[in-house]
Design a protein around this motif. Structure first.
Motif, PDB file in Angstrom:
ATOM      1  N   PRO A  92       5.904  13.161   1.213  1.00 19.42           N
ATOM      2  CA  PRO A  92       4.836  12.359   0.606  1.00 19.42           C
ATOM      3  C   PRO A  92       5.307  11.657  -0.678  1.00 19.42           C
ATOM      4  CG  PRO A  92       4.033  14.539   1.219  1.00 19.42           C
ATOM      5  CD  PRO A  92       5.521  14.563   1.406  1.00 19.42           C
ATOM      6  N   CYS A  93       4.823  10.422  -0.883  1.00 22.43           N
ATOM      7  CA  CYS A  93       5.324   9.607  -2.001  1.00 22.43           C
ATOM      8  C   CYS A  93       4.762  10.060  -3.345  1.00 22.43           C
ATOM      9  CB  CYS A  93       4.989   8.142  -1.763  1.00 22.43           C
ATOM     10  SG  CYS A  93       3.258   7.713  -2.075  1.00 22.43           S
ATOM     11  N   SER A  95       2.151   8.867  -4.873  1.00 24.23           N
ATOM     12  CA  SER A  95       1.434   7.860  -5.668  1.00 24.23           C
ATOM     13  C   SER A  95       0.508   6.945  -4.871  1.00 24.23           C
ATOM     14  CB  SER A  95       2.447   7.010  -6.442  1.00 24.23           C
ATOM     15  OG  SER A  95       3.346   6.414  -5.543  1.00 24.23           O
ATOM     16  N   CYS A  96       0.506   7.021  -3.545  1.00 27.11           N
ATOM     17  CA  CYS A  96      -0.397   6.146  -2.763  1.00 27.11           C
ATOM     18  C   CYS A  96      -1.833   6.688  -2.874  1.00 27.11           C
ATOM     19  CB  CYS A  96       0.052   6.096  -1.297  1.00 27.11           C
ATOM     20  SG  CYS A  96      -0.207   7.655  -0.426  1.00 27.11           S
ATOM     21  N   CYS A  99      -2.200  10.340  -1.513  1.00 29.84           N
ATOM     22  CA  CYS A  99      -1.458  11.268  -2.377  1.00 29.84           C
ATOM     23  C   CYS A  99      -2.208  11.462  -3.695  1.00 29.84           C
ATOM     24  CB  CYS A  99      -0.043  10.761  -2.640  1.00 29.84           C
ATOM     25  SG  CYS A  99       1.092  11.019  -1.256  1.00 29.84           S
ATOM     26  N   GLU A 108       0.248   7.359   2.897  1.00 33.42           N
ATOM     27  CA  GLU A 108       0.358   6.111   3.654  1.00 33.42           C
ATOM     28  C   GLU A 108       1.311   5.125   2.969  1.00 33.42           C
ATOM     29  OE1 GLU A 108      -3.913   4.153   2.258  1.00 33.42           O
ATOM     30  OE2 GLU A 108      -3.819   5.327   4.105  1.00 33.42           O
ATOM     31  N   SER A 109       2.374   5.667   2.385  1.00 33.83           N
ATOM     32  CA  SER A 109       3.362   4.799   1.737  1.00 33.83           C
ATOM     33  C   SER A 109       4.099   3.978   2.797  1.00 33.83           C
ATOM     34  CB  SER A 109       4.372   5.649   0.965  1.00 33.83           C
ATOM     35  OG  SER A 109       5.118   6.431   1.874  1.00 33.83           O
TER      36      SER A 109
HETATM   37 ZN    ZN Z   1       1.772   8.884  -0.573  1.00 33.23          ZN
END
Ligand code: ZN
Ligand code: NAD
Ligand code: ZN
Length: 368
Positions: A92-93, A95-96, A99, A108-109
């Motif tokens: 998982p990124c 920051s989206c 997240c 959903e990056s």
């Molecule tokens: Zn993310």
């Protein structure tokens, strides 16, 4: 550049093939892993039979693997050569939107979108055959001797956990345990129903046992897999090859179960299970379903506050959940050997696929 053998799928007619490929050196933020083992999951079989369209073809099969770090690219700080790692299905990124809403399993990056199609964050691939790119299945492609993935996709595991068992945690185990711990939240004393006892379903059975479920009814159409479900902790076994599942479950648990898990991949079974859940109970559609298939449930059943939940890899966060799973294994609460059974080498990978298809083993494991 490293030469390696890998199991690829170019087209549905040819099926899986063991071929020679080249793997590029890791770029910034990437890590080269010498693979030790990979399981074959039901989702690999879906891809091989055209029931899945997430990753571009030609693909490198496998998404349930572990190995040893061979080389790290510039800027990699958390891993070094020699570290034992599991190749996670998601990173998982952070920051989206999802997240930020503390739902990293729904990340959903753009990177994740590329990853499931078999591409690195820069839109290219590190693995080629005769100069043309191959696409690692869901960004993993673990049925290969070597691979390169972003650092964030690797979870370090203790050196004393056999890599061929650690591999299984990447998909089957994290999905099955996640469905129990993160989605259904099975509680001590619950009565549960688990339909489908492959690598994922057997992990659901073990998660329910660990959570203290009082009664675990396991259903499969394959008596050999049912027997393993009994060893994994199921208290009641229903052989769907010679018994009507709904009748058998209604007889065993007249008021309905607290939680039902569909782990076969059949929309019709999800509808059938929904009616075997007690009012206020939960049905978890734990499998993957063929694109275009439709689900039918009775609104009257829904009226009684029954819940239907989806499941994306057990709504897990690999960096949080794989270390937890390792601890469950190390203290003897989780039996990974029971899932693995027989091993195949890469040379006999087609036999391993046949064994997985026929359900001859709980999980076919290929060692490199
Ligand atoms: Zn993310
Ligand atoms: N949601 C997710 O993120 C996720 C993650 C991993 C796997 N999956 C999916 O989960 C499913 C299970 O994966 P697996 O690796 O355990 O698959 P598997 O093929 O090893 O196991 C499926 C089991 O279902 C049994 N079965 C088939 N038809 C049945 C029927 N009518 N009644 C009872 N049992 C029946 C088979 O005998 C087999 O034991 C697959 O659809 C896979 O793609 C989903
Ligand atoms: Zn899988």
């Amino acid at each position: 550049m490293t030469s390696a053998r890998a199991v690829i799928l170019s087209d549905l007619e040819t099926g899986p093939e063991l071929v020679s490929v080249t793997v590029d050196p890791p770029r910034a933020g990437e890590v080269h892993v010498r693979m030790a083992a990979s399981g074959i999951c039901g989702s690999d079989l879906h891809l091989v039979h055209g029931r899945s369209n997430v990753t571009f073809l030609p693909a490198v099969l496998g998404h349930e693997g572990a190995g040893v770090v061979e080389e790290v690219g510039p800027g990699v700080t958390t891993l070094q050569p020699g570290d034992h790692v599991v190749v996670a299905m998601s990173a998982p990124c952070g920051s989206c939107g999802p997240c930020s809403r503390l739902q990293p399993h729904l990340c959903e990056s753009a990177d994740r979108g590329l990853q499931v199609r078999g591409l690195m964050p820069d839109g290219t691939s590190r693995v080629h055959r005769d100069g043309s790119p191959l696409h690692p299945f869901v960004g993993c492609g673990t049925l290969a001797e070597h691979l390169v993935v972003p650092e964030g996709q690797l979870i370090q595991v203790p050196d004393d956990v056999p890599l061929e068992l650690a591999a299984l945690t990447a998909c089957g185990v994290i999905t099955g345990l996640g469905a129990v711990f993160n989605i259904a939240e099975v509680r001590p004393g619950h009565t549960v129903l688990v339909v489908g006892c492959g690598g994922v379903g057997l992990s659901v059975v073990q998660g329910c046992r660990i959570s203290g479920a009082a009664r675990i009814v396991a259903v499969d159409a394959n008596p050999a897999r049912l027997a393993v479900a009994g060893r994994a902790g199921a208290t009641d076994l229903v052989d769907a090859s010679n018994e009507d599942m709904s009748e058998a479950v209604a007889r065993l648990v007249p008021g309905g179960v607290d939680v039902a898990f569909e782990v076969v991949g059949s929309a019709a079974l999800v509808g059938e299970l929904f009616d075997l859940v007690r009012p206020g109970g939960t049905c978890v559609a734990t499998a993957s379903y063929p694109p275009g298939s439709e689900l039918s449930i009775k609104p009257q059943s829904l009226f009684w506050d029954r819940r239907l939940r989806g499941c994306v890899a057990g709504n897990s966060i690999p960096r949080r959940d794989i270390p937890k799973i390792m601890r469950l294994y190390q203290r003897g609460a989780l039996d990974l050997e029971l899932l693995a059974g027989e091993r195949w080498t890469l040379d006999s990978v087609l036999d391993a696929f046949a064994a997985a298809e026929q359900g001859r083993v709980p999980r076919a494991v290929v060692t490199m």
